[in-house]
Enzyme design. Structure first.
Site, short mmCIF file in Angstrom:
data_model
loop_
_atom_site.label_atom_id
_atom_site.label_comp_id
_atom_site.label_asym_id
_atom_site.label_seq_id
_atom_site.Cartn_x
_atom_site.Cartn_y
_atom_site.Cartn_z
N ASP A 11 1.03 -1.31 -0.06
CA ASP A 11 -0.30 -0.23 -0.17
C ASP A 11 0.72 1.35 -0.46
O ASP A 11 0.13 2.32 -0.26
CB ASP A 11 -0.87 -0.55 1.20
N SER A 12 2.11 1.11 0.08
CA SER A 12 3.30 2.40 -0.31
C SER A 12 2.82 2.68 -1.90
O SER A 12 3.37 3.75 -1.44
CB SER A 12 4.23 1.88 -0.44
N LYS B 150 -0.90 -9.40 2.92
CA LYS B 150 -0.53 -8.97 4.11
C LYS B 150 -0.89 -7.80 4.86
O LYS B 150 -1.75 -7.18 4.50
CB LYS B 150 1.17 -7.97 3.66
N GLU C 172 -1.43 -5.29 8.48
CA GLU C 172 -1.03 -4.95 10.06
C GLU C 172 -1.29 -4.85 10.57
O GLU C 172 -2.06 -4.47 11.34
CB GLU C 172 -0.61 -3.13 9.44
N GLU D 171 9.40 -4.44 9.96
CA GLU D 171 10.15 -3.08 9.92
C GLU D 171 10.20 -1.88 10.87
O GLU D 171 9.44 -1.69 11.60
CB GLU D 171 8.23 -2.02 8.69
O1 KIV Z 1 3.68 -1.44 1.30
C1 KIV Z 1 4.97 -1.56 1.33
O2 KIV Z 1 5.07 -1.09 0.43
C2 KIV Z 1 5.26 -2.66 2.38
C3 KIV Z 1 6.51 -2.59 3.23
C4 KIV Z 1 7.12 -1.12 3.38
C5 KIV Z 1 7.09 -4.33 3.43
O3 KIV Z 1 4.51 -2.78 3.27
#
Ligand code: KIV
Length: 264
Positions: A45-46, A112, A114, A181
């Protein structure tokens, strides 16, 4: 070339082989990464910041991640593709199932999410329904407003114990991978050793089993604040294909991240 699976990552952890992952958001980069040997890609989500230009990851939707996941999958048919469940897309069981289904249908192999122990039931429910889960602990960017900024986590003993307990709880619930992280080296070492599942670090030193970088950080495209753990492989290599191979080589050799990229 055969598809890369979670079992491969487990075998690599067992044999001490380190592996390099990158974020990917589109077909062309995914194909380039795959051709140069990147076997694990994350549609993070970056992309809210790197692709969409937002201040944080919070505006990203499941539809956004699904769109980019499908493009990455087309570029890297054999890669292990991880897709982020974005902010507030896993807050109720039904919403979690719908979000995860959308990402798996788009081509993800694993989703994934968080957060810590409070997500154990969510991890269990997804795993029971055939959706593999990667946990994400430490600096979890979806919590930026709780943390008050992008800060290293787990610095004091109580916070470190909490993160270790979170990691163990997520693993016990069925998580198959863990992203860690921005945590100090000693804590990264404790968590990596305590977990049977592979741990993928970003800003967690070279003690983890794998590394991941936001592709923009690996190529020096990121504007503004450059994270301490980032390295511009393109600057040294001169061309993008060599840069990718250097990144993989340095991760496998354990020379990246170096001490200067790590937190004490
Ligand atoms: O969103 C992302 O790119 C991430 C990475 C920083 C691990 O979660």
């Amino acid at each position: 070339m055969k598809p890369t699976t979670i079992s491969h990552l487990r075998q690599w952890k067992a044999s001490g082989r380190k592996f390099a992952a990158l974020t990917a958001y589109d077909f062309s980069f995914a194909r380039l990464f795959a051709n140069e040997g990147v076997q694990v890609m994350l549609i993070g989500d970056s992309l809210g910041m790197t692709v969409q230009g937002h201040e944080s990851t919070l505006p990203v939707t499941v539809a956004d991640i699904a769109y980019h996941t499908a493009a990455v999958r087309r570029g890297a048919p054999q890669a292990l593709v991880m897709a982020d469940l974005p902010f507030m897309s896993y807050s109720t069981p039904q919403q979690t199932f719908d979000s995860a289904a959308q990402l798996m249908r788009a081509g993800a192999n694993i989703v994934k999410l968080e957060g810590g122990e409070w997500l154990a039931e969510t991890v269990r429910m997804l795993t029971e329904r055939a959706v593999p889960v990667c946990g994400h602990l430490g600096l979890t960017p979806q919590s930026v407003n709780i943390f008050g900024g992008y800060k290293v986590q787990g610095r004091d003993e109580a916070a470190a114990e909490r993160l270790l307990a979170d990691a163990l709880a997520l693993e016990a619930a069925g998580a198959q991978l863990m992203v860690l992280e921005c945590v100090p080296v000693a804590l990264a070492q404790r968590i990596t050793e305590a977990l049977a599942i592979p741990v993928i670090g970003i800003g967690a030193s070279n003690v983890t089993n794998g590394q991941i970088l936001v592709m923009h950080d690996a190529f020096g495209i990121t504007g503004g604040h450059i994270p301490k753990f980032a390295k511009n492989f393109l600057a040294e290599a001169g061309d993008i294909r060599t840069a990718i191979r250097h990144y993989i080589g340095e991760v496998e050799a354990g020379t990246y991240p170096a001490a200067e990229h790590s937190f004490q």
